[in-house]
Design a protein around this motif. Structure first.
Motif, PDB file in Angstrom:
ATOM      1  N   UNK A   1       0.802  -1.222   0.000  1.00 41.21           N
ATOM      2  CA  UNK A   1       0.000   0.000   0.000  1.00 41.21           C
ATOM      3  C   UNK A   1       0.836   1.273   0.000  1.00 41.21           C
ATOM      4  N   UNK A   2       2.012   1.238   0.628  1.00 40.18           N
ATOM      5  CA  UNK A   2       2.862   2.434   0.652  1.00 40.18           C
ATOM      6  C   UNK A   2       3.529   2.684  -0.699  1.00 40.18           C
ATOM      7  N   UNK A   3       3.439   1.711  -1.617  1.00 42.28           N
ATOM      8  CA  UNK A   3       4.084   1.844  -2.925  1.00 42.28           C
ATOM      9  C   UNK A   3       3.107   2.181  -4.045  1.00 42.28           C
ATOM     10  N   UNK A   4       1.839   2.422  -3.701  1.00 45.16           N
ATOM     11  CA  UNK A   4       0.849   2.738  -4.728  1.00 45.16           C
ATOM     12  C   UNK A   4      -0.067   3.854  -4.241  1.00 45.16           C
ATOM     13  N   UNK A   5      -0.132   4.928  -5.021  1.00 47.72           N
ATOM     14  CA  UNK A   5      -1.133   5.979  -4.795  1.00 47.72           C
ATOM     15  C   UNK A   5      -2.301   5.737  -5.740  1.00 47.72           C
ATOM     16  N   UNK A   6      -3.501   6.052  -5.305  1.00 50.49           N
ATOM     17  CA  UNK A   6      -4.676   5.952  -6.161  1.00 50.49           C
ATOM     18  C   UNK A   6      -5.350   7.317  -6.246  1.00 50.49           C
ATOM     19  N   UNK A   7      -5.467   7.829  -7.468  1.00 48.23           N
ATOM     20  CA  UNK A   7      -6.256   9.035  -7.717  1.00 48.23           C
ATOM     21  C   UNK A   7      -7.504   8.602  -8.468  1.00 48.23           C
ATOM     22  N   UNK A   8      -8.628   9.236  -8.133  1.00 49.43           N
ATOM     23  CA  UNK A   8      -9.898   8.722  -8.632  1.00 49.43           C
ATOM     24  C   UNK A   8     -10.928   9.841  -8.804  1.00 49.43           C
ATOM     25  N   UNK A   9     -11.764   9.686  -9.828  1.00 48.05           N
ATOM     26  CA  UNK A   9     -12.921  10.559  -9.993  1.00 48.05           C
ATOM     27  C   UNK A   9     -12.585  12.027 -10.146  1.00 48.05           C
TER      28      UNK A   9
END
Length: 316
Positions: A291-299
Motif C-alpha cells: 500500500x505504501x508503494x501505490x497511490x490511487x487518484x480517482x474521480x
C-alpha cells in the motif's frame, strides 16, 4: 450500456482452471523489401484469452486493443495480457502499429490497425468474441499516446468511440504531448512518481488521467521514488513489457502487473456494467504490504506527484 453483451462481476483470479491461449503473432498487410508499405495498412498483433472462460459458445464480451512501446513487439506483453484476461470474459490484443520501425507514435497507423480489427472482428480475433463486445483501447508509452491521438476528439481517424482507455504511462516527448490532447471516455492510467527512461511524470499517465473528461477515471501511481535511483530493483517505465527490451528482472515485476490486472478488472466492470467503482475498491485491491508503494487518484481528484528523476532504465 445496453449496446454491450457482458458477463458482470468477474473474478480476477488465475486459478488452476485458467488456461491462457495466445493466437501467435499475425501480420496484416505487407511491405516491400525496402520497408515501404505495399498496402494501405500494415501491422502485427497477437491476442490472448482465458479458454476456461472464453469460447465460441461463451464469447468474450470485452476487447482490449493495446499498442506496444518503442523497441518492443506484439509478443513482448504476454504477462500483462495474461493478468488482464485471467478469469475474464476478455480478449486482449497486443498490436504493433508499425512493425518495420521502432517508432510507434502515429495515431494514424493505430487508427488504421484498430479500425481493421473492428471491421473484421471474427476474422482477426476468432469466433470467441461477441460482435457486441465493449472495445477498450490503449497502449504503452508511445503506443499509448498513439491510441489517444487516434481518438475522434483529437481529430483522429478511429471509426468507433472506445468504451474506455487503458494507458501504461502514455507519452509523446515531442509536441503535441499528452497534456494538449483530450480523452472523452473513461480512463485507467498507470504511472509513477519518479521519472525513469526519460519520461517526465507530468507528461505521461498523470496527464492522461487529468485530461480525461469522464469522472470514471483512475490513476494507479507507483511510488517508485521511495527507492534509491541506483537501486537495481527500481521500478521503471519499461516494467509493462515482460518479454522485451532486455530489461533486468526485478522482484517487483510480478506484483505490479498482477495489480494492474486487478485494477483493469475493476475498471472494465465499472464501465460496462455502469456500476460506479469506488476509490476504496481500488485501494482494497492492493496487498497490505504494497500500500505504501501505490497511490490511487480517482474521480474528481486532480492527480499530482512530487517528481524526482532517474535518467535511464535498468537494462541488462
Amino acid at each position: 450500456l445496453a449496446q454491450y453483451s457482458y458477463q458482470p462481476r468477474r473474478i480476477n483470479i488465475m486459478s488452476s482452471s485458467s488456461t491462457i491461449i495466445n493466437s501467435g503473432a499475425k501480420t496484416i498487410g505487407s511491405t516491400s523489401f525496402c520497408g515501404r508499405s505495399t498496402s494501405q495498412k500494415y501491422y502485427k498483433y497477437v491476442s490472448y484469452h482465458d479458454s476456461s472462460v472464453v469460447s465460441e459458445r461463451s464469447q468474450a464480451s470485452v476487447i482490449i486493443l493495446f499498442v506496444v512501446n518503442i523497441l518492443t513487439s506484439c509478443t513482448d506483453y504476454s504477462d500483462l495480457a495474461a493478468k488482464c484476461v485471467a478469469g475474464q470474459s476478455t480478449v486482449f490484443a497486443v498490436v504493433d502499429n508499425n512493425p518495420w520501425s521502432m517508432v510507434k507514435i502515429s495515431g494514424e497507423q493505430t487508427a488504421e490497425a484498430f479500425n481493421d480489427i473492428v471491421a473484421h472482428l471474427n476474422e482477426r480475433l476468432g469466433q470467441t468474441v461477441s460482435s457486441r463486445a465493449a472495445i477498450f483501447i490503449g497502449g504503452h508509452s508511445d503506443g499509448g499516446y498513439s491510441a489517444i491521438a487516434a481518438m475522434q476528439e483529437n481529430g483522429g481517424a478511429l471509426s468507433f468511440k472506445p468504451a474506455g482507455f487503458i494507458g501504461a504511462n502514455p507519452v509523446n516527448l515531442r509536441a503535441p504531448g499528452v497534456p494538449s490532447l483530450k480523452i472523452h471516455c473513461p480512463t485507467f492510467a498507470i504511472g509513477f512518481t519518479l521519472e525513469t527512461c526519460g519520461v517526465p511524470v507530468d507528461q505521461a499517465a498523470l496527464a492522461a488521467y487529468n485530461i480525461t473528461a469522464s469522472r470514471n477515471r483512475v490513476l494507479m501511481q507507483i511510488v517508485n521514488n521511495k527507492m534509491k535511483a541506483d537501486d537495481p530493483d527500481q521500478i521503471t517505465h519499461c516494467i509493462f513489457a515482460s518479454d522485451g527490451l532486455s530489461i533486468t528482472r526485478t522482484p517487483h515485476d510480478g506484483w505490479v502487473r498482477e495489480l494492474i490486472g486487478k485494477f483493469c478488472t475493476l475498471f472494465v466492470d465499472s464501465v460496462v456494467t455502469g456500476d460506479y467503482t469506488s476509490k476504496t475498491q481500488y485501494e482494497d485491491a492492493i496487498n497490505e504490504d504494497r500500500k505504501s508503494l501505490v497511490n490511487v487518484f480517482f474521480g474528481a481528484e486532480t492527480a499530482t506527484a512530487e517528481e524526482s528523476k532517474l535518467v535511464s532504465c535498468v537494462i541488462s
